[in-house]
Design a protein around this motif. Sequence first.
Motif, PDB file in Angstrom:
ATOM      1  N   LEU A 666       0.825  -1.197   0.000  1.00 50.32           N
ATOM      2  CA  LEU A 666       0.000   0.000   0.000  1.00 50.32           C
ATOM      3  C   LEU A 666       0.865   1.255   0.000  1.00 50.32           C
ATOM      4  N   ALA A 667       0.284   2.307  -0.512  1.00 53.03           N
ATOM      5  CA  ALA A 667       0.977   3.592  -0.534  1.00 53.03           C
ATOM      6  C   ALA A 667       1.172   4.106   0.884  1.00 53.03           C
ATOM      7  N   ASP A 668       2.152   4.957   1.053  1.00 56.33           N
ATOM      8  CA  ASP A 668       2.432   5.519   2.373  1.00 56.33           C
ATOM      9  C   ASP A 668       1.201   6.226   2.922  1.00 56.33           C
ATOM     10  N   GLY A 669       0.919   5.966   4.186  1.00 58.02           N
ATOM     11  CA  GLY A 669      -0.200   6.624   4.858  1.00 58.02           C
ATOM     12  C   GLY A 669      -1.535   5.953   4.667  1.00 58.02           C
ATOM     13  N   VAL A 670      -1.604   4.891   3.862  1.00 54.22           N
ATOM     14  CA  VAL A 670      -2.877   4.191   3.652  1.00 54.22           C
ATOM     15  C   VAL A 670      -2.998   3.080   4.686  1.00 54.22           C
ATOM     16  N   PRO A 671      -3.973   3.151   5.595  1.00 56.00           N
ATOM     17  CA  PRO A 671      -4.142   2.087   6.593  1.00 56.00           C
ATOM     18  C   PRO A 671      -4.506   0.763   5.925  1.00 56.00           C
ATOM     19  N   ALA A 672      -4.110  -0.320   6.575  1.00 51.83           N
ATOM     20  CA  ALA A 672      -4.371  -1.650   6.004  1.00 51.83           C
ATOM     21  C   ALA A 672      -5.867  -1.891   5.822  1.00 51.83           C
ATOM     22  N   ALA A 673      -6.679  -1.440   6.797  1.00 49.66           N
ATOM     23  CA  ALA A 673      -8.125  -1.648   6.697  1.00 49.66           C
ATOM     24  C   ALA A 673      -8.707  -0.927   5.495  1.00 49.66           C
ATOM     25  N   GLU A 674      -8.243   0.322   5.265  1.00 50.01           N
ATOM     26  CA  GLU A 674      -8.727   1.072   4.109  1.00 50.01           C
ATOM     27  C   GLU A 674      -8.281   0.414   2.805  1.00 50.01           C
ATOM     28  N   LEU A 676      -7.669  -2.729   2.327  1.00 53.21           N
ATOM     29  CA  LEU A 676      -8.442  -3.958   2.165  1.00 53.21           C
ATOM     30  C   LEU A 676      -9.811  -3.644   1.574  1.00 53.21           C
ATOM     31  N   ARG A 677     -10.476  -2.608   2.106  1.00 52.46           N
ATOM     32  CA  ARG A 677     -11.800  -2.231   1.586  1.00 52.46           C
ATOM     33  C   ARG A 677     -11.710  -1.763   0.138  1.00 52.46           C
ATOM     34  N   THR A 678     -10.676  -0.978  -0.148  1.00 54.11           N
ATOM     35  CA  THR A 678     -10.530  -0.439  -1.505  1.00 54.11           C
ATOM     36  C   THR A 678     -10.315  -1.547  -2.524  1.00 54.11           C
ATOM     37  N   LEU A 679      -9.433  -2.492  -2.210  1.00 52.94           N
ATOM     38  CA  LEU A 679      -9.160  -3.586  -3.150  1.00 52.94           C
ATOM     39  C   LEU A 679     -10.387  -4.457  -3.344  1.00 52.94           C
ATOM     40  N   ARG A 680     -11.094  -4.738  -2.282  1.00 53.33           N
ATOM     41  CA  ARG A 680     -12.290  -5.570  -2.419  1.00 53.33           C
ATOM     42  C   ARG A 680     -13.349  -4.880  -3.266  1.00 53.33           C
TER      43      ARG A 680
END
Length: 838
Positions: A666-674, A676-680
């Motif tokens: 993920l890009a810097d500053g992007v939380p893992a949860a966000e 995950l939601r974006t990719l799904r």
Amino acid sequence: MWRLIVRNTLARRGRLALTMLAVVLGITFVSGALILTDTSRQVLDDQFRTANAGVDLVVRDAAAFGSAMGVEVERDPLPPDTVDRVRSVPGVASAAPVARGQGLIVAGGRAIVPPGRSLLQSWIEPPAGAFTLRAGRAPAAGGEVVVDAATADRYGITVGEAVTVRAKTDLAGRVVGLAGFGDRPGLPDSTVALVSLPAAQRMLGLNGGSTELAVSAADGVDPNALQRRVAAALGSGYEVTASRDLAAADAAAAQNQLGFLRVMLLALAAAGLLVGAFLIANTFSIVVSQRVHELAVLRAAGATGRQVLASVLGEALLIGLVASAAGLAAGVGAAAGLRRLTAAFGILLPDGGMVLGGRTVALSFGIGVLVTVLAALGPARRAARVAPVEAMRRSTAAEPIGATRTIGGTTLTIAGAAGVTAAILGAGGLAVLGASAAALVIGLTMAAPALTPRAARVLGRPLHALGMPGRLARASAARTPRRTAATALGLALGLALVSFTAVLATSVRNAVRQSYAEVISADLVVESSRNEMLGGLPMSVHHHVAALPQVAVASRVRYGHWKDGQMTQALTAVDPDTLPRVTTLRLDALRSGGVALAAHVAAERGVAVGDTLAMTFSRTGTQRLPIVALLPDRDAQALQTDYAISLDTYARNYAEDMDASVFVKLADGVPAAEGLRTLRAALQDNPIAEVRDQAAAVAGRTRTVDQVLGLVTVLLLLTIAIALLGITNTLALSIVERTREIGMLRAVGMTRAQLRTMVRAEAVLIAALATAAGVALGVACGAGAVRLLGDAVQAAVVLPVGRLASIVAVTLGAGMVAGLLPARRAARLDVLSAIANP
């Protein structure tokens, strides 16, 4: 003599019932495993024969090999002019181009993801086509689809309904017909979408080509002669195969995947029969001991020792025959149960009518009778050696333990323990470990009667908390060491197998998790929800993911098979440019077109960087790739391979164009949860693509281990159940032998409740002896196997303490349950009748 054997067996049917049940369960397991795998093989044979029905020859692009590890390789498409060249060959009646690939059906807004294939194929008119219409009509226009009847019935798809079929290019169309596959409504665990040839060619990106040609010979033309003419006309770049040969080869490739399951099931069945043999031998030993006076009368009446031997073995033969017949009959139901059980653990098998072959019948009766007779041979020989007068005066006291047996058993036990210890320290090999484990089991079997009294006194001390019943239970177990040892050893063997499997699987699973965490630095990974090692993710998945602003880098991974002489190996293809950003690895040297080897493979082959490795690919044949790097073994394990190449090298040598995994940073500053939601959200139109975090990715990689562990553990419960029957049987028979003793105990004041406690405590003590020996043996052998696997799995020994504690608790509880029936029987004895018993 035969009439006497039958009468004696029927007279003691209650005493022999549990023995017979042990044989029945074992043969049920054997016959069920054979019926299940034979049925699956027959279904596969029929399936591939049906697929080529009405076709004499199949023309495909040439390949160095057709399948690897049970998976058919993908070939380059045939050029559009190939069909005209084949049709021009004298003797060809028809040549139908076929376009076949993957196509996911979306109906009612829901994607249908079957456990098996999502097949997309062009419609071929019967009789050349395996698919026949059940309703509606064949597809003609570009937007028309025929769906297999099984999928239509399962998901409520009707003629006229709008569906979408997703491939390299999607097709939004309407269902115009339903088709069956031969006499079946569809393919097992699969979906089928049939479209017109131009539509299939466009959807699969074949540029007017085809995946194969289905060729039929003209009337009176020899297919073999036609095969030679077509092959000569096309040249060496094509493969012309007789349809019957292709069907046999395809079925054999698919059946290879059943080989492991058959071996595993039969090995577990053998373990169950071995445990049952302990029960049989113990039962006959007790029954013969109780029949000493009866046998003495036979000897005094003129029966020879050989006749006495024949009478006891005859009873065993009769039991073996009856139990084998019952086990074989139950095997059909067991096969259906095994199929459902394997499906519950994610191992899918073709469904079909049960196949009961002559080999299964012969093996079931042969194994059942052989195990029963061999187990009864020792007690029968002891009965035959008793002199008439001596037998008339003998009590049923246990025979003395021979010094030769004890010394021999102790020697084997020490030698086996030394070998297992050496394996734990990393010395020797798996063959040495197997021999040592066998020596340890045999040695314990021989020496156990001498060791049991001391072990029973030590492990039985906690029973003193129960008062006098506990002390008597401890003394009873120590007083009859042969009986106690034989009963405990059967259960110990089953527990050893469970413990061995638990230690090995837990250690491998932990090694995979650790290597993945150490090497893979990606935040997320996109993989096929079906865990398809050879693909599953179309190229569009990587493109969608890489284009997201929340993603810094997306690195693709592919897997493939290659031939190493006569063996098949797997490899991993990576992108050297993006790999260092999602892992701790740098494989820049792969850009030159070479191969990287795991360190232990290089050592085994005696090669180093700068040497070449001959690798045979299905598409390009044998290529000598330079060895450009060596991978630390743990790094190689994280990539799930011992061989790595670049994606460019993969593209040159493979026709497959599907990714297995996409590692995402993920890009810097992007939380893992966000992220995950974006990719799904981005991949919601691609239902096969599953976005996983590290924990889920590790779970996917260890799923096979978990499936096998779960299946083996459940099946081994049958072995343990047979062993627990041994405890019940032994104690029940000992109640008959100890009738007078029990009567005396009741006469001096022991209550029924105390008597039940005593018998149950003895059952628990036997289970405790088995648990101590079995768990110790299983853990030691499991630890040795993990150490000796060494470079192959890079695993450290991890003890599943929780699972082992559960095994101990469940076994002790089951031991108490096994003692319930004998305890109840003992408590119901009439005091005066018991005292009067001779």
